[in-house]
Scaffold this motif. Structure first.
Motif, PDB file in Angstrom:
ATOM      1  N   VAL A 171       0.873  -1.162   0.000  1.00 19.05           N
ATOM      2  CA  VAL A 171       0.000   0.000   0.000  1.00 19.05           C
ATOM      3  C   VAL A 171       0.916   1.219   0.000  1.00 19.05           C
ATOM      4  CG1 VAL A 171      -1.725   1.296   1.306  1.00 19.05           C
ATOM      5  CG2 VAL A 171      -1.855  -1.204   1.200  1.00 19.05           C
ATOM      6  N   VAL A 172       0.831   2.031  -1.052  1.00 17.41           N
ATOM      7  CA  VAL A 172       1.716   3.193  -1.200  1.00 17.41           C
ATOM      8  C   VAL A 172       0.903   4.457  -0.947  1.00 17.41           C
ATOM      9  CG1 VAL A 172       3.273   4.434  -2.740  1.00 17.41           C
ATOM     10  CG2 VAL A 172       3.107   1.930  -2.879  1.00 17.41           C
ATOM     11  N   LEU A 173       1.364   5.235   0.033  1.00 16.00           N
ATOM     12  CA  LEU A 173       0.710   6.487   0.385  1.00 16.00           C
ATOM     13  C   LEU A 173       1.667   7.633   0.116  1.00 16.00           C
ATOM     14  CD1 LEU A 173      -0.776   5.372   3.828  1.00 16.00           C
ATOM     15  CD2 LEU A 173      -1.938   5.422   1.604  1.00 16.00           C
ATOM     16  N   ARG A 174       1.256   8.548  -0.749  1.00 16.59           N
ATOM     17  CA  ARG A 174       2.093   9.708  -1.062  1.00 16.59           C
ATOM     18  C   ARG A 174       1.886  10.762   0.009  1.00 16.59           C
ATOM     19  NH1 ARG A 174       1.737  13.631  -6.340  1.00 16.59           N
ATOM     20  NH2 ARG A 174       3.662  14.786  -5.935  1.00 16.59           N
ATOM     21  N   VAL A 175       2.971  11.256   0.565  1.00 15.57           N
ATOM     22  CA  VAL A 175       2.927  12.277   1.604  1.00 15.57           C
ATOM     23  C   VAL A 175       3.753  13.481   1.171  1.00 15.57           C
ATOM     24  CG1 VAL A 175       2.548  10.596   3.467  1.00 15.57           C
ATOM     25  CG2 VAL A 175       4.888  11.261   2.864  1.00 15.57           C
ATOM     26  N   ALA A 176       3.492  14.624   1.820  1.00 14.23           N
ATOM     27  CA  ALA A 176       4.220  15.844   1.480  1.00 14.23           C
ATOM     28  C   ALA A 176       5.666  15.782   1.965  1.00 14.23           C
ATOM     29  CB  ALA A 176       3.514  17.062   2.079  1.00 14.23           C
ATOM     30  N   ASP A 177       5.894  15.145   3.116  1.00 10.85           N
ATOM     31  CA  ASP A 177       7.222  15.107   3.716  1.00 10.85           C
ATOM     32  C   ASP A 177       7.391  13.756   4.414  1.00 10.85           C
ATOM     33  OD1 ASP A 177       9.442  15.329   5.492  1.00 10.85           O
ATOM     34  OD2 ASP A 177       9.121  17.483   5.731  1.00 10.85           O
ATOM     35  N   VAL A 178       8.167  12.865   3.820  1.00  9.56           N
ATOM     36  CA  VAL A 178       8.351  11.515   4.366  1.00  9.56           C
ATOM     37  C   VAL A 178       8.952  11.561   5.761  1.00  9.56           C
ATOM     38  CG1 VAL A 178       9.732   9.403   4.122  1.00  9.56           C
ATOM     39  CG2 VAL A 178       8.437  10.261   2.188  1.00  9.56           C
ATOM     40  N   ASP A 179       9.943  12.419   5.969  1.00 10.72           N
ATOM     41  CA  ASP A 179      10.597  12.478   7.276  1.00 10.72           C
ATOM     42  C   ASP A 179       9.618  12.906   8.367  1.00 10.72           C
ATOM     43  OD1 ASP A 179      13.755  12.137   6.753  1.00 10.72           O
ATOM     44  OD2 ASP A 179      12.813  13.175   5.068  1.00 10.72           O
ATOM     45  N   ALA A 180       8.815  13.916   8.090  1.00  8.39           N
ATOM     46  CA  ALA A 180       7.827  14.388   9.063  1.00  8.39           C
ATOM     47  C   ALA A 180       6.772  13.316   9.322  1.00  8.39           C
ATOM     48  CB  ALA A 180       7.171  15.680   8.569  1.00  8.39           C
ATOM     49  N   ALA A 181       6.309  12.655   8.270  1.00  9.38           N
ATOM     50  CA  ALA A 181       5.303  11.595   8.429  1.00  9.38           C
ATOM     51  C   ALA A 181       5.869  10.438   9.248  1.00  9.38           C
ATOM     52  CB  ALA A 181       4.828  11.107   7.062  1.00  9.38           C
ATOM     53  N   ALA A 182       7.114  10.072   8.990  1.00  7.99           N
ATOM     54  CA  ALA A 182       7.756   8.986   9.736  1.00  7.99           C
ATOM     55  C   ALA A 182       7.866   9.348  11.216  1.00  7.99           C
ATOM     56  CB  ALA A 182       9.130   8.679   9.152  1.00  7.99           C
TER      57      ALA A 182
END
Length: 141
Positions: free
Chosen positions: A88-99
């Protein structure tokens, strides 16, 4: 969509089949923060299953109890074999912030944020409660 003689109108949804519906439901709702597509007018939530549909940007991501899907297609119940069959691939604005947000919610990342130059994106990976691989990705249009 292309004319393929099927009368195909659109891609409808990704449906993740789960055994422990309640745990998976809470993960997608509370940890990933996905909103329900069709909330019940009474405010009741489908936390006990067998089906729930979430909104993930412009797409639908649904959960469905594996036993119900197996019954619908006349299949015998089989245990998961441990091999990833879907991501399941979710596109986010900022991977580091989401992580960081997910880690603060108790998620242990399978792989922390890293640039995948060959893919042209930055990604991080985690697993849902039953092992479904989830990729967070960040890229420019």
């Amino acid at each position: 969509m292309s004319n393929n003689n099927l009368g195909l109108l659109s891609y409808a949804q990704t449906r993740v089949l789960v055994d422990d519906f309640t745990t998976s439901y809470r993960f997608y709702r509370d940890v990933l923060g996905l909103p329900l597509k069709h909330p019940d007018e009474s405010g009741a939530e489908p936390a006990d299953g067998p089906y729930a549909c979430f909104v993930a940007g412009d797409a639908d991501l649904a959960l469905f109890t594996r036993a119900f899907m197996e019954a619908a297609v006349g299949a015998e119940h089989r245990p998961r074999d441990g091999v990833d069959a879907v991501v399941v691939v979710l596109r986010v604005a900022d991977v580091d912030a989401a992580a960081k947000t997910l880690e603060a919610r108790g998620v242990v990342l399978a792989a922390g944020p890293v640039d995948q130059d060959a893919w042209g994106m930055r990604v991080a990976h985690l697993r849902a409660p039953e092992g479904t691989l989830i990729e967070l990705c960040q890229y420019d249009d």
